[in-house]
Design an enzyme around this catalytic site. Sequence first.
Site, PDB file in Angstrom:
ATOM      1  N   GLU A  51       1.598  -7.205  -1.904  1.00  0.00           N
ATOM      2  CA  GLU A  51       0.873  -6.708  -3.077  1.00  0.00           C
ATOM      3  C   GLU A  51       0.949  -5.192  -3.231  1.00  0.00           C
ATOM      4  OE1 GLU A  51      -0.363  -8.918  -0.945  1.00  0.00           O
ATOM      5  OE2 GLU A  51      -1.184 -10.641  -2.026  1.00  0.00           O
ATOM      6  N   PHE A 113     -15.105 -17.304   1.471  1.00  0.00           N
ATOM      7  CA  PHE A 113     -13.708 -17.191   1.887  1.00  0.00           C
ATOM      8  C   PHE A 113     -12.948 -16.278   0.923  1.00  0.00           C
ATOM      9  CE2 PHE A 113      -9.277 -18.865   1.673  1.00  0.00           C
ATOM     10  CZ  PHE A 113      -8.882 -18.394   2.921  1.00  0.00           C
ATOM     11  N   GLN A 114     -12.230 -15.327   1.467  1.00  0.00           N
ATOM     12  CA  GLN A 114     -11.451 -14.348   0.708  1.00  0.00           C
ATOM     13  C   GLN A 114     -12.275 -13.577  -0.314  1.00  0.00           C
ATOM     14  OE1 GLN A 114      -7.740 -16.294  -0.566  1.00  0.00           O
ATOM     15  NE2 GLN A 114      -6.854 -15.630   1.389  1.00  0.00           N
ATOM     16  N   LYS A 163     -13.280 -16.575 -10.282  1.00  0.00           N
ATOM     17  CA  LYS A 163     -12.471 -17.757 -10.548  1.00  0.00           C
ATOM     18  C   LYS A 163     -13.112 -18.679 -11.594  1.00  0.00           C
ATOM     19  CE  LYS A 163      -9.819 -21.387  -8.303  1.00  0.00           C
ATOM     20  NZ  LYS A 163      -9.396 -21.989  -7.028  1.00  0.00           N
ATOM     21  N   MET A 481       9.834  14.938   8.629  1.00  0.00           N
ATOM     22  CA  MET A 481       8.861  15.928   8.177  1.00  0.00           C
ATOM     23  C   MET A 481       7.796  16.171   9.243  1.00  0.00           C
ATOM     24  SD  MET A 481       8.284  18.043   5.895  1.00  0.00           S
ATOM     25  CE  MET A 481       8.696  17.872   4.167  1.00  0.00           C
TER      26      MET A 481
HETATM   27  C1  TPP Z   1       1.914   5.788   4.547  1.00  0.00           C
HETATM   28  C2  TPP Z   1       2.154   7.101   5.172  1.00  0.00           C
HETATM   29  N1  TPP Z   1       1.959   7.258   6.512  1.00  0.00           N
HETATM   30  C3  TPP Z   1       2.180   8.452   7.095  1.00  0.00           C
HETATM   31  C4  TPP Z   1       2.603   9.522   6.368  1.00  0.00           C
HETATM   32  C5  TPP Z   1       2.845  10.872   7.037  1.00  0.00           C
HETATM   33  N2  TPP Z   1       4.269  11.251   6.943  1.00  0.00           N
HETATM   34  C6  TPP Z   1       4.711  12.108   5.998  1.00  0.00           C
HETATM   35  S1  TPP Z   1       6.357  12.331   6.048  1.00  0.00           S
HETATM   36  C7  TPP Z   1       6.524  11.285   7.362  1.00  0.00           C
HETATM   37  C8  TPP Z   1       7.867  11.012   7.952  1.00  0.00           C
HETATM   38  C9  TPP Z   1       8.733  10.230   7.066  1.00  0.00           C
HETATM   39  O1  TPP Z   1       9.894   9.829   7.744  1.00  0.00           O
HETATM   40  P1  TPP Z   1      11.186   9.396   6.957  1.00  0.00           P
HETATM   41  O2  TPP Z   1      10.849   8.398   5.933  1.00  0.00           O
HETATM   42  O3  TPP Z   1      12.223   8.991   7.953  1.00  0.00           O
HETATM   43  O4  TPP Z   1      11.591  10.712   6.193  1.00  0.00           O
HETATM   44  P2  TPP Z   1      12.205  12.100   6.741  1.00  0.00           P
HETATM   45  O5  TPP Z   1      11.084  13.088   6.791  1.00  0.00           O
HETATM   46  O6  TPP Z   1      12.781  11.843   8.085  1.00  0.00           O
HETATM   47  O7  TPP Z   1      13.216  12.461   5.733  1.00  0.00           O
HETATM   48  C10 TPP Z   1       5.268  10.793   7.739  1.00  0.00           C
HETATM   49  C11 TPP Z   1       5.061   9.901   8.887  1.00  0.00           C
HETATM   50  C12 TPP Z   1       2.748   9.320   4.970  1.00  0.00           C
HETATM   51  N3  TPP Z   1       3.109  10.325   4.147  1.00  0.00           N
HETATM   52  N4  TPP Z   1       2.551   8.108   4.412  1.00  0.00           N
END
Ligand code: TPP
Lengths: 573, 163
Positions: A51, A113-114, A163, A481
């Site tokens: 979803e 439920f749910q 529902k 990042m």
């Molecule tokens: C749902 C979610 N969890 C954690 C983060 C924190 N976060 C930001 S960038 C990143 C790394 C992303 O890795 P990747 O998709 O391999 O991209 P890269 O930076 O290596 O290009 C994380 C963990 C986020 N933005 N969103």
Amino acid sequence: MELLSGADILIRSLADEGVDVIFGYPGGAALHIYDALYRQKAVEHILVRHEQAATHMADGYARVTGRVGTVLVTSGPGATNTITGIATAYMDSIPMVVISGQVQSHLIGGDAFQETDMVGVSRPIVKHSFLVKKAEDIALTIKKAFYIARTGRPGPVVVDVPKDITNPANLFEYRYPSSVKMRSYTPVLRGHAGQIKKATEEILNAKRPIIYAGGGVVQGNASELLRDLVHSLGCPVTSTLMGLGCIDSADKQYLGMLGMHGTYEANNAMHNADLILAVGARFDDRVTNDPEKFCPGARIIHIDIDPASISKTVRADIPIVGPVEQVLTDMIEAVKQLNIVPDKTAQDAWWKTIEEWREIDCLAIKPTESPLMRPQQVVEMLSKVTNGDAIVTSDVGQHQMFAALYYKYNRPRQWINSGGLGTMGFGLPAAMGAKMAFPDANVVCVTGEGSIQMNIQELSTCKQYNLPIKIININNQALGMVKQWQDLHYEKRHSHSYMDSLPDFIKLAEAYGHVGIRVDRYEDLEAAMIECFSMKDKLVFMDIYVDPNEHVYPMQVAGGTIKDMVLSKAEGS
Amino acid sequence: MRRIISILMENEAGALSRIVGLFSQRGYNIDSLTVAPTDDESLSRLTLTTEGDEGTIEQITKQLNKLVEVVKLVDLTEGAHLERELMLIKLKAVGAQRAELKRTTDIFRGQIVDVTSTLYTIQLAGTSDKLDAFVEAVNGVPIVEVVRSGVSGLGRGDKVLSL
Ligand SMILES: Cc1ncc(C[n+]2csc(CCOP(=O)(O)OP(=O)(O)O)c2C)c(N)n1
Ligand SMILES: [Mg+2]
């Protein structure tokens, strides 16, 4: 009048509202509604695999079309799975309506439920929400939901439907309202004429003006007008991450993106400006750096549809609350009417200084020792191979910033990303929503090996509905990042930012019935990409291995002014 | 600075939680809150007091105005206004203290509304300051229980908050 069940009324209302596609997933509390879907053809339903992805698809669809994205899920886990997607849409002001099934009215509050209090759970991240009490209210509620989602500052609206009120055994008169008026909800339709005139005078009298354009220009369908204003004033313009494309990146007056990873010229021009015209932008902390030190010498004019965005972080000298489209139209007119000749000498001097900043060429890809491919090169190549004309969605991380900085956008609604919430897992489903809206366009998802795995199951949905998007996985084998920040602020302690045991993405793509191409060397990149885009009716997953040690630059120094930034790794360490 | 914000809102389930939620979500304080239906059944009137500098109050009123169920609002503290709060206070009243308490209550124009051999329950209406002053004045008399209604108010003279 026609007699219909609550479920049929709901679906008919959507059709009469003009909804052509709805993204969803069935379950107990939504079964009557799903049965009503089965009986008609006006609304196409896309069955997702999770979803959350349904909300991002609806979001992507909304961002590329400007229309309201629509989602249908069941109660409980179906509803809670939409939360991240609703929050994503909320942060970026995306029009969306999420319809969730709910347990029967008499069971509400009894931990049935749910059962989840969807209105309660979603409350802080919606523009508004409704719990429909009786079948007679369904049509009007749907009308209101779409009206609220779309008008003013757009945003997500939740409609929770118990529902029992969709029970096919009970029939009601159906009539879809042609319009709706709400005494407690009246979006501003016009900006203040006096303020607009005053603002225009100040702009024309400024010595070092700059226009700072944001996502509101894209959302408000005002890109053409912005371009007209920029050209009639002859002043520099910069864009936020959300505004990319509102100005053609080839435009001579465009300085590129500003902010945390903005260009040297954009951030310096902002800092040294004597007047900033902010259009549909919200002085986000990823733009301003320390708001106390933000652009000390500038008068600030702020145009926004949302009064609460004005003077929230940075005080505006001239606030203008109104739709960007109308305000810019009036401003362009005011420029013509007012007999003010801008100070040519000052403007020339301003441009001369800006050109000096530009010459630094902060986005030039600096050579390194490593023979490995660079992520920037991947995006540059993508821009070249697609003629800068594809719809590009992205996930979140370094690849997102590279996609923002190195792709040459030329039009609004071409660049789709989760700017406000920064939701990993957004890119693939958003691309799918975009492809649904524009089947003939090249739709590309620029992602990372971390992000793509957050909604990878949707490759299955792509197969079912034949959505031949292109996935550019910039594989740096790391949560890049996060790792960059650890390099810079945590003495290179890479706590849980490595991705061990990556899947074989090629086999994975193939297992879902798609094509996978792996690229390791820059020499092979162009041919591989050309091949990828030549397969018009195939989803192609390009797994592109790049230097795992690359950082995103320019980068602001935390706590400084907008222009305090580091331009390269050598300078940063 | 202390502010009294008075809100006219749709009398619908969920409207109150949206307003209260906004305060906790955005880190604003609510010091007191009262809400009740008005002469128009479809509307409720909510009055709350909060503290904040000008910027914060501006954000609070703007954010409140954005809520779909908020029809209109006014910051009463911006102009001349009336404010009232009701207090019921139960005090230990024995021996000489009984007469003393009666006198103080009269001075504050309160009423003793319930009596036992050892307790007085006193009802008092007025500004929050006045209620505070009363509690101060009976200092020394043990307080058994206090209940205050929170502030409600309206603008003085011609100023009205209505549709
Ligand atoms: C749902 C979610 N969890 C954690 C983060 C924190 N976060 C930001 S960038 C990143 C790394 C992303 O890795 P990747 O998709 O391999 O991209 P890269 O930076 O290596 O290009 C994380 C963990 C986020 N933005 N969103
Ligand atoms: Mg990565």
